[in-house]
Write a protein that holds these residues in place. Structure first.
Motif, PDB file in Angstrom:
ATOM      1  N   MET A 101     -16.231   0.509  10.392  1.00 40.61           N
ATOM      2  CA  MET A 101     -16.709   1.691  11.122  1.00 40.61           C
ATOM      3  C   MET A 101     -18.155   2.022  10.787  1.00 40.61           C
ATOM      4  N   GLY A 102     -18.712   1.344   9.773  1.00 41.91           N
ATOM      5  CA  GLY A 102     -20.086   1.609   9.370  1.00 41.91           C
ATOM      6  C   GLY A 102     -20.247   2.841   8.496  1.00 41.91           C
ATOM      7  N   TRP A 103     -19.152   3.286   7.872  1.00 38.71           N
ATOM      8  CA  TRP A 103     -19.191   4.495   7.045  1.00 38.71           C
ATOM      9  C   TRP A 103     -19.547   4.195   5.598  1.00 38.71           C
ATOM     10  N   ILE A 104     -19.398   2.938   5.169  1.00 38.54           N
ATOM     11  CA  ILE A 104     -19.838   2.513   3.845  1.00 38.54           C
ATOM     12  C   ILE A 104     -20.632   1.217   4.007  1.00 38.54           C
ATOM     13  N   ASP A 105     -21.516   0.947   3.064  1.00 37.85           N
ATOM     14  CA  ASP A 105     -22.335  -0.256   3.154  1.00 37.85           C
ATOM     15  C   ASP A 105     -21.737  -1.375   2.298  1.00 37.85           C
ATOM     16  N   ALA A 106     -22.427  -2.509   2.285  1.00 37.79           N
ATOM     17  CA  ALA A 106     -21.930  -3.682   1.575  1.00 37.79           C
ATOM     18  C   ALA A 106     -21.810  -3.427   0.082  1.00 37.79           C
ATOM     19  N   ALA A 107     -22.766  -2.688  -0.478  1.00 36.68           N
ATOM     20  CA  ALA A 107     -22.716  -2.416  -1.917  1.00 36.68           C
ATOM     21  C   ALA A 107     -21.507  -1.576  -2.264  1.00 36.68           C
ATOM     22  N   ALA A 108     -21.192  -0.596  -1.403  1.00 40.27           N
ATOM     23  CA  ALA A 108     -20.025   0.259  -1.660  1.00 40.27           C
ATOM     24  C   ALA A 108     -18.736  -0.542  -1.552  1.00 40.27           C
TER      25      ALA A 108
ATOM     26  N   LEU B  93      -9.390   5.132  12.306  1.00 40.07           N
ATOM     27  CA  LEU B  93      -9.646   4.275  13.461  1.00 40.07           C
ATOM     28  C   LEU B  93      -9.936   5.079  14.718  1.00 40.07           C
ATOM     29  N   ALA B  94      -9.437   6.324  14.758  1.00 38.40           N
ATOM     30  CA  ALA B  94      -9.740   7.219  15.876  1.00 38.40           C
ATOM     31  C   ALA B  94     -11.093   7.896  15.711  1.00 38.40           C
ATOM     32  N   GLY B  95     -11.815   7.555  14.623  1.00 44.48           N
ATOM     33  CA  GLY B  95     -13.145   8.100  14.406  1.00 44.48           C
ATOM     34  C   GLY B  95     -13.172   9.417  13.672  1.00 44.48           C
TER      35      GLY B  95
ATOM     36  N   LYS C 109       0.841  -1.200   0.000  1.00 40.99           N
ATOM     37  CA  LYS C 109       0.000   0.000   0.000  1.00 40.99           C
ATOM     38  C   LYS C 109       0.866   1.237   0.000  1.00 40.99           C
ATOM     39  N   PRO C 110       0.354   2.360  -0.512  1.00 41.78           N
ATOM     40  CA  PRO C 110       1.101   3.615  -0.401  1.00 41.78           C
ATOM     41  C   PRO C 110       1.264   3.999   1.067  1.00 41.78           C
ATOM     42  N   LEU C 111       2.374   4.615   1.381  1.00 41.83           N
ATOM     43  CA  LEU C 111       2.676   4.991   2.758  1.00 41.83           C
ATOM     44  C   LEU C 111       1.560   5.816   3.393  1.00 41.83           C
ATOM     45  N   ILE C 112       0.948   6.718   2.640  1.00 43.17           N
ATOM     46  CA  ILE C 112      -0.054   7.596   3.232  1.00 43.17           C
ATOM     47  C   ILE C 112      -1.278   6.845   3.740  1.00 43.17           C
ATOM     48  N   TYR C 113      -1.522   5.624   3.261  1.00 44.76           N
ATOM     49  CA  TYR C 113      -2.655   4.843   3.768  1.00 44.76           C
ATOM     50  C   TYR C 113      -2.521   4.578   5.275  1.00 44.76           C
ATOM     51  N   TYR C 114      -1.303   4.498   5.772  1.00 42.73           N
ATOM     52  CA  TYR C 114      -1.092   4.134   7.173  1.00 42.73           C
ATOM     53  C   TYR C 114      -1.507   5.266   8.115  1.00 42.73           C
ATOM     54  N   PRO C 115      -1.018   6.498   7.955  1.00 44.19           N
ATOM     55  CA  PRO C 115      -1.544   7.568   8.808  1.00 44.19           C
ATOM     56  C   PRO C 115      -3.017   7.867   8.552  1.00 44.19           C
ATOM     57  N   LEU C 116      -3.463   7.711   7.302  1.00 42.71           N
ATOM     58  CA  LEU C 116      -4.875   7.944   7.002  1.00 42.71           C
ATOM     59  C   LEU C 116      -5.767   7.013   7.813  1.00 42.71           C
ATOM     60  N   THR C 117      -5.442   5.729   7.837  1.00 46.57           N
ATOM     61  CA  THR C 117      -6.287   4.784   8.560  1.00 46.57           C
ATOM     62  C   THR C 117      -6.124   4.919  10.073  1.00 46.57           C
ATOM     63  N   THR C 118      -4.982   5.423  10.532  1.00 47.83           N
ATOM     64  CA  THR C 118      -4.850   5.711  11.964  1.00 47.83           C
ATOM     65  C   THR C 118      -5.881   6.743  12.389  1.00 47.83           C
ATOM     66  N   LEU C 119      -6.031   7.808  11.593  1.00 45.27           N
ATOM     67  CA  LEU C 119      -7.049   8.815  11.901  1.00 45.27           C
ATOM     68  C   LEU C 119      -8.449   8.225  11.782  1.00 45.27           C
TER      69      LEU C 119
END
Length: 292
Positions: free
Chosen positions: A261-268, A43-45, A31-41
């Motif tokens: 996190m419930g931000w996207i559904d199964a179709a998405a 996961l913090a909601g 994955k691109p490096l930026i995915y890691y800090p992005l997902t940290t945020l």
């Protein structure tokens, strides 16, 4: 709470790899490096995120990440025309923060640990009139390379120094910071250091001198990786590869985080999986969906 990812800079320690490509676009295993800090945020909601990058790299980040809506996020971008230090993020992001609480994360930092999202979310919620900032400390073998915090027996900060020749403790301040709405005002009053930069250590010290800085130590169950050199970038990739292949799940997969996190559904999620075609990444997302 809003989030800021600092993804600018020249990445000079990674030259020639980063002469034409941003450090935060370099791959860390799959994955691109930026995915890691992005997902940290994530996961913090945190769902509303500003990405600070260079004028040259901003279009590439926009092409990679879009507006974030595919993950249930709202992403915006701003260019830093030249490096001015980490605390400059709050000069550039003052309007975005809009006097509210925020989290700042460095674009080349990777955090991993069971319950990390809960720990970071609680840090954001801990900000009060008495505690205006929260940082995380991690024990390191060579603290001279980092900002170092000295703690008393109760875990309260006594001093903070940037890359000290003679460190007062082995506790490095990691690249994830939570601040109340005063951060832009305090950052605006900082003077450039001897390096000509607005230092994040000085911003943290200002909160400490007010008696409003909290420090939480990340213990043995957490990993904090700084990927600013070729060796550390390779080490991070090996770390991610080992965990993913051993345990069968991906680290820092924004599609999976958004789904849980419930931000996207199964179709998405299904549509995102299909967008990767026959690639292993798409197959993994289909497996996430099948597992519920």
């Amino acid at each position: 709470m809003k989030g800021i990812i600092l993804a600018g800079g020249a990445g000079s320690r990674l030259h020639p790899m980063t002469v034409a490509v941003s450090k935060q676009l370099m791959p860390v295993y799959d994955k691109p490096l930026i995915y890691y800090p992005l997902t940290t945020l994530m996961l913090a909601g945190i769902r509303e995120i500003l990405i600070i990058t260079t004028p040259r790299d901003q279009p590439v980040f926009q092409a990679l990440l879009g507006d974030g809506s595919q993950w249930g996020l709202k992403l915006s971008f701003i260019a830093q025309d030249e490096p001015r230090g980490l605390a400059d993020a709050y000069r550039l992001g003052a309007d975005f923060v809009d006097a509210g609480p925020s989290a700042l994360i460095l674009g080349d930092n990777i955090f991993y640990g069971d319950g990390a999202g809960r720990v970071f979310a609680e840090a954001g919620r801990s900000l009060t009139a008495e505690r205006g900032a929260m940082v995380f400390a991690y024990r390191v073998a060579d603290p001279r390379r980092y900002g170092v915090v000295e703690l008393d027996v109760a875990g309260r900060p006594l001093s903070i120094e940037e890359k000290p020749a003679f460190p007062r403790s082995p506790w490095a301040v990691t690249g994830l910071y939570f601040y109340d709405g005063q951060a832009p005002e305090i950052a605006a009053g900082l003077r450039p250091s001897a390096r000509g930069e607005l230092e994040i250590t000085d911003l943290n010290r200002a909160y400490m001198e007010q008696g409003r800085l909290g420090v939480e130590r990340l213990g043995r169950g957490f990993a904090w990786l700084d990927t600013g050199t070729p060796d550390s970038l390779l080490d991070a990739a090996a770390f991610v590869r080992t965990l993913e292949q051993r345990q069968g799940f991906k680290i820092a997969c924004p599609e999976e985080v958004a789904w849980h996190m419930g931000w996207i559904d199964a179709a998405a999620l299904q549509a995102l999986a299909e967008s990767f075609g026959a690639a292993d990444y798409g197959a993994y997302l289909r497996g996430v969906l099948a597992a519920g």
